[in-house]
Design a protein around this motif. Structure first.
Motif, PDB file in Angstrom:
ATOM      1  N   ILE A 315       0.835  -1.203   0.000  1.00 15.62           N
ATOM      2  CA  ILE A 315       0.000   0.000   0.000  1.00 15.62           C
ATOM      3  C   ILE A 315       0.870   1.253   0.000  1.00 15.62           C
ATOM      4  CG2 ILE A 315      -1.668   1.328   1.356  1.00 15.62           C
ATOM      5  CD1 ILE A 315      -2.860  -1.296   2.302  1.00 15.62           C
ATOM      6  N   LEU A 316       1.910   1.273   0.824  1.00 16.80           N
ATOM      7  CA  LEU A 316       2.785   2.439   0.889  1.00 16.80           C
ATOM      8  C   LEU A 316       3.467   2.695  -0.443  1.00 16.80           C
ATOM      9  CD1 LEU A 316       4.402   1.990   4.421  1.00 16.80           C
ATOM     10  CD2 LEU A 316       2.710   3.689   3.743  1.00 16.80           C
ATOM     11  N   ASP A 317       3.915   1.633  -1.111  1.00 16.70           N
ATOM     12  CA  ASP A 317       4.558   1.804  -2.419  1.00 16.70           C
ATOM     13  C   ASP A 317       3.594   2.405  -3.431  1.00 16.70           C
ATOM     14  OD1 ASP A 317       6.924   0.800  -1.467  1.00 16.70           O
ATOM     15  OD2 ASP A 317       6.590  -1.242  -2.201  1.00 16.70           O
ATOM     16  N   GLU A 318       2.360   1.917  -3.440  1.00 16.78           N
ATOM     17  CA  GLU A 318       1.376   2.421  -4.392  1.00 16.78           C
ATOM     18  C   GLU A 318       1.013   3.873  -4.087  1.00 16.78           C
ATOM     19  OE1 GLU A 318       0.020   0.737  -7.178  1.00 16.78           O
ATOM     20  OE2 GLU A 318       1.800  -0.435  -6.670  1.00 16.78           O
ATOM     21  N   LEU A 319       0.851   4.200  -2.813  1.00 15.40           N
ATOM     22  CA  LEU A 319       0.476   5.564  -2.451  1.00 15.40           C
ATOM     23  C   LEU A 319       1.618   6.543  -2.676  1.00 15.40           C
ATOM     24  CD1 LEU A 319      -1.550   5.028   0.862  1.00 15.40           C
ATOM     25  CD2 LEU A 319      -2.354   5.003  -1.505  1.00 15.40           C
ATOM     26  N   THR A 320       2.852   6.074  -2.557  1.00 13.18           N
ATOM     27  CA  THR A 320       4.005   6.946  -2.750  1.00 13.18           C
ATOM     28  C   THR A 320       4.131   7.395  -4.195  1.00 13.18           C
ATOM     29  OG1 THR A 320       5.190   5.873  -0.924  1.00 13.18           O
ATOM     30  CG2 THR A 320       6.504   7.121  -2.505  1.00 13.18           C
ATOM     31  N   PHE A 333     -10.958   4.352   2.821  1.00 15.23           N
ATOM     32  CA  PHE A 333     -10.522   3.468   3.911  1.00 15.23           C
ATOM     33  C   PHE A 333     -10.648   4.200   5.236  1.00 15.23           C
ATOM     34  CE2 PHE A 333      -7.385   1.276   6.576  1.00 15.23           C
ATOM     35  CZ  PHE A 333      -7.732  -0.049   6.333  1.00 15.23           C
ATOM     36  N   ASN A 334     -11.476   3.697   6.149  1.00 10.61           N
ATOM     37  CA  ASN A 334     -11.717   4.409   7.411  1.00 10.61           C
ATOM     38  C   ASN A 334     -11.592   3.510   8.634  1.00 10.61           C
ATOM     39  OD1 ASN A 334     -14.038   2.850   7.266  1.00 10.61           O
ATOM     40  ND2 ASN A 334     -15.368   4.555   6.703  1.00 10.61           N
ATOM     41  N   GLU A 335     -10.872   2.388   8.521  1.00  7.51           N
ATOM     42  CA  GLU A 335     -10.618   1.552   9.692  1.00  7.51           C
ATOM     43  C   GLU A 335      -9.580   2.268  10.557  1.00  7.51           C
ATOM     44  OE1 GLU A 335      -9.874  -1.129  12.589  1.00  7.51           O
ATOM     45  OE2 GLU A 335      -8.265  -0.459  11.276  1.00  7.51           O
ATOM     46  N   PRO A 336      -9.940   2.735  11.766  1.00  8.74           N
ATOM     47  CA  PRO A 336      -9.076   3.670  12.507  1.00  8.74           C
ATOM     48  C   PRO A 336      -7.668   3.150  12.774  1.00  8.74           C
ATOM     49  CG  PRO A 336     -11.260   3.529  13.511  1.00  8.74           C
ATOM     50  CD  PRO A 336     -11.193   2.444  12.476  1.00  8.74           C
ATOM     51  N   LYS A 337      -7.555   1.924  13.264  1.00  9.21           N
ATOM     52  CA  LYS A 337      -6.246   1.402  13.672  1.00  9.21           C
ATOM     53  C   LYS A 337      -5.281   1.362  12.502  1.00  9.21           C
ATOM     54  CE  LYS A 337      -4.036  -2.945  15.021  1.00  9.21           C
ATOM     55  NZ  LYS A 337      -4.274  -4.369  15.367  1.00  9.21           N
ATOM     56  N   TRP A 338      -5.703   0.761  11.397  1.00  9.80           N
ATOM     57  CA  TRP A 338      -4.791   0.564  10.279  1.00  9.80           C
ATOM     58  C   TRP A 338      -4.634   1.825   9.447  1.00  9.80           C
ATOM     59  CZ3 TRP A 338      -1.369  -2.987  10.300  1.00  9.80           C
ATOM     60  CH2 TRP A 338      -1.600  -4.187  10.994  1.00  9.80           C
ATOM     61  N   LYS A 339      -5.629   2.671   9.440  1.00  5.73           N
ATOM     62  CA  LYS A 339      -5.481   3.943   8.730  1.00  5.73           C
ATOM     63  C   LYS A 339      -4.378   4.769   9.363  1.00  5.73           C
ATOM     64  CE  LYS A 339      -8.267   7.803   7.002  1.00  5.73           C
ATOM     65  NZ  LYS A 339      -9.636   8.361   6.893  1.00  5.73           N
ATOM     66  N   LEU A 340      -4.398   4.865  10.689  1.00  5.42           N
ATOM     67  CA  LEU A 340      -3.354   5.618  11.380  1.00  5.42           C
ATOM     68  C   LEU A 340      -2.005   4.941  11.221  1.00  5.42           C
ATOM     69  CD1 LEU A 340      -2.709   8.043  13.146  1.00  5.42           C
ATOM     70  CD2 LEU A 340      -3.224   6.643  15.157  1.00  5.42           C
ATOM     71  N   GLU A 341      -1.965   3.610  11.244  1.00  8.40           N
ATOM     72  CA  GLU A 341      -0.704   2.883  11.091  1.00  8.40           C
ATOM     73  C   GLU A 341      -0.080   3.156   9.725  1.00  8.40           C
ATOM     74  OE1 GLU A 341       2.531   0.473  11.884  1.00  8.40           O
ATOM     75  OE2 GLU A 341       1.013   1.267  13.239  1.00  8.40           O
ATOM     76  N   PHE A 346       4.015   5.901   6.548  1.00  6.84           N
ATOM     77  CA  PHE A 346       4.325   6.795   5.431  1.00  6.84           C
ATOM     78  C   PHE A 346       5.231   7.928   5.897  1.00  6.84           C
ATOM     79  CE2 PHE A 346       3.864   9.927   2.188  1.00  6.84           C
ATOM     80  CZ  PHE A 346       3.471   9.263   1.036  1.00  6.84           C
ATOM     81  N   PHE A 347       4.890   8.543   7.028  1.00  9.00           N
ATOM     82  CA  PHE A 347       5.705   9.637   7.559  1.00  9.00           C
ATOM     83  C   PHE A 347       7.076   9.138   8.012  1.00  9.00           C
ATOM     84  CE2 PHE A 347       1.919  12.483   8.318  1.00  9.00           C
ATOM     85  CZ  PHE A 347       2.419  13.560   7.599  1.00  9.00           C
ATOM     86  N   SER A 348       7.149   7.895   8.492  1.00  8.02           N
ATOM     87  CA  SER A 348       8.423   7.392   9.017  1.00  8.02           C
ATOM     88  C   SER A 348       9.524   7.372   7.964  1.00  8.02           C
ATOM     89  CB  SER A 348       8.230   5.982   9.587  1.00  8.02           C
ATOM     90  OG  SER A 348       7.936   5.060   8.551  1.00  8.02           O
ATOM     91  N   LYS A 349       9.136   7.359   6.685  1.00 10.39           N
ATOM     92  CA  LYS A 349      10.142   7.386   5.622  1.00 10.39           C
ATOM     93  C   LYS A 349      10.819   8.741   5.512  1.00 10.39           C
ATOM     94  CE  LYS A 349       7.822   4.067   2.551  1.00 10.39           C
ATOM     95  NZ  LYS A 349       7.291   3.870   1.166  1.00 10.39           N
ATOM     96  N   TYR A 350      10.128   9.783   5.979  1.00  5.49           N
ATOM     97  CA  TYR A 350      10.611  11.138   5.726  1.00  5.49           C
ATOM     98  C   TYR A 350      10.887  11.935   6.988  1.00  5.49           C
ATOM     99  CZ  TYR A 350       8.511   9.795   1.289  1.00  5.49           C
ATOM    100  OH  TYR A 350       8.182   9.120   0.154  1.00  5.49           O
ATOM    101  N   VAL A 351      10.332  11.527   8.122  1.00  5.95           N
ATOM    102  CA  VAL A 351      10.576  12.248   9.372  1.00  5.95           C
ATOM    103  C   VAL A 351      11.851  11.698   9.993  1.00  5.95           C
ATOM    104  CG1 VAL A 351       9.711  12.777  11.673  1.00  5.95           C
ATOM    105  CG2 VAL A 351       8.130  12.677   9.736  1.00  5.95           C
ATOM    106  N   ALA A 352      12.873  12.532  10.059  1.00  4.16           N
ATOM    107  CA  ALA A 352      14.172  12.096  10.583  1.00  4.16           C
ATOM    108  C   ALA A 352      14.126  12.016  12.099  1.00  4.16           C
ATOM    109  CB  ALA A 352      15.260  13.070  10.141  1.00  4.16           C
TER     110      ALA A 352
END
Length: 478
Positions: A315-320, A333-341, A346-352
């Motif tokens: 999913i991350l690859d496709e969204l990127t 997609f509105n499943e709270p747990k996995w949406k936030l995950e 996604f942010f973990s790739k760019y937030v140092a």
């Protein structure tokens, strides 16, 4: 002795019911007339009366199950498809194939698998691909991995290549068929996964329908998951067509000239049903990935389980690489747990992470992998500029808007709330957002807070009120 006599009587009674009920279909099996459809409706009601309405109702025989399933697959009447779909789900709820039973006062549970129960899925290595494909296309054929993927591909074509006004009863039937199959997969997986968490017995999940479906070599797993994401994007387009019809379009202004009224009424419900099914499928696959990761760490998996990329990474690859898909995915997609995950990864790739750690913080901190940790990545101008440069302002806005819907504002300090110099305020600030070419995500966030205030602690309500008050004057007027 008495039990055996009662068992034979029950078996003979079920056999008699099966013979009488199936006789309703014998004379009209291949006909497509109103009388034939009435007989099929009568058959469905007879099965419901014998198994659902009675307190001591017994599960239908496999032949009766197959007959109801066949009606749903090949039915040309919307009423037939909807009634058979409803009956199959009622039967699965009343007579589950897999369930957990309490074994004592200790609260422990035992997994019960009804081996003789009918299932729409059949995974048999002795059957060739051609036989399976022909069986899947036949009226009463069962499903395996390849036939299931063919259904997914049909749905991709339906939601992406066909317009809203060209939907047919057959297309709606395929969407409901997909929903039913996902219900079967979920009903089989959820109790097995709960039992696995208690016993850590990987065999319970290895034998699940979902695991066998995904580990099959006859289907390209990544292609299957990408098709599911494509369906989600198509459903988002469906939502736009339903909510914002163009008055100038004559086909929309006069739907009765082009669309069956029954189909027009069913479209929103079937779309919602398909959205629910897609979310269920993605959610249980990600739950399976978590359990499999634990089994891998314990050395319980073997070559039989195969190698599969975790769904979150796909999913991350496709969204990127597809920013249009990113906004559509999070809208559906509105499943709270996995949406936030997904947003956090996604942010973990760019937030140092901080390059300097003290002796007391030399290790994983409480904020690692949390939304609080992500927001701390915006704690200075340099890191904020680096993030927005890599991701773009629009994507940051989308991700933050959806993350705030799932997260909590309690961790925001009073100084940060009031400080206009706080870098994150410059990213989510009203004027900054309204300068961007597209402010719809801000409007969606504001409307979300106005309609559904999820968080009720003091600081959460304070932040929501502050956002509403500060953003409202800058929202475009119709």
């Amino acid at each position: 002795m008495e039990d055996s006599i009662n068992g034979r009587r029950c078996g003979s009674a079920r056999g008699g019911i099966e013979e009488n009920v199936l006789a309703i279909l014998d004379a009209t099996d291949s006909k497509d007339t109103q009388d034939a459809n009435d007989d099929r409706i009568a058959f469905i009601e007879a099965v419901r009366a014998a198994s659902i309405d009675r307190d001591d109702g017994a599960p239908p025989t496999n032949k009766m199950y197959e007959a109801v399933f066949q009606i749903m697959r090949v039915g040309k009447s919307l009423e037939l498809i909807m009634e058979s779909f409803r009956l199959l789900n009622e039967l699965d709820e009343r007579f589950p194939r897999v369930y957990l039973s309490n074994t004592g006062a200790s609260g422990s549970s035992e997994l019960v698998v009804v081996e003789e129960a009918w299932s729409p899925f059949v995974f048999n290595l002795d059957i060739t691909y051609g036989e399976k494909e022909s069986a899947g296309k036949s009226s009463g054929g069962t499903f395996d991995s390849s036939v299931f993927h063919l259904l997914i591909q049909d749905l991709v074509e339906i939601v992406n290549e066909k317009g809203l006004q060209t939907l047919e009863i057959r297309s709606l039937g395929k969407m409901l068929l997909f929903h039913y199959l996902i219900n079967v997969l979920e009903g089989d997986f959820v109790p097995r996964n709960k039992a696995y968490k208690e016993t850590m017995n990987w065999m319970l999940l290895r034998e699940s329908l979902l695991c066998m479906l995904l580990s099959s070599r006859r289907v390209n797993y990544k292609s299957l998951m990408k098709d599911c994401l494509s369906i989600m994007c198509g459903l988002c387009q469906f939502s736009s067509e339903l909510s914002d019809p163009k008055p100038s379009d004559s086909s929309v202004a006069n739907p009765s000239q082009n669309v069956n009224p029954a189909i027009a009424i069913a479209i929103p419900e079937v779309r919602s049903s398909t959205c629910t099914a897609i979310q269920k499928l993605l959610t249980i696959i990600m739950e399976l990935d978590v359990s499999r990761k634990k089994a891998d760490a314990q050395g319980c998996t073997t070559r039989v389980d195969g190698v599969r990329t975790p769904l979150v990474e796909i999913i991350l690859d496709e969204l990127t690489y597809d920013r249009d898909m990113l906004s559509q995915f999070f809208e559906i997609f509105n499943e709270p747990k996995w949406k936030l995950e997904i947003i956090l990864q996604f942010f973990s790739k760019y937030v140092a992470k901080p390059s300097v750690r003290t002796r007391r913080s030399n290790g994983p901190t409480e904020d690692d992998g949390t939304f609080t940790g992500v927001l701390k990545g915006f704690s200075n101008i340099t890191s904020t500029k680096n993030i927005t440069k890599k991701i773009s302002i629009d994507v940051v806005q989308i991700l933050l808007a959806h993350a705030f819907q799932q997260g909590d504002f309690a961790f925001w300090k009073r100084s940060n709330i009031y400080s206009s110099k706080y870098p994150l305020n410059k990213v989510i600030g009203a004027r900054f957002w309204m300068m961007q070419p597209n402010g719809k995500y801000l409007r969606r966030l504001v409307l979300h807070f106005a309609r559904r205030p999820y968080h009720c602690n003091r600081w959460s309500l304070f932040m929501q009120a502050r956002l509403l008050v500060s953003f409202y004057p800058f929202l475009p007027r119709p």
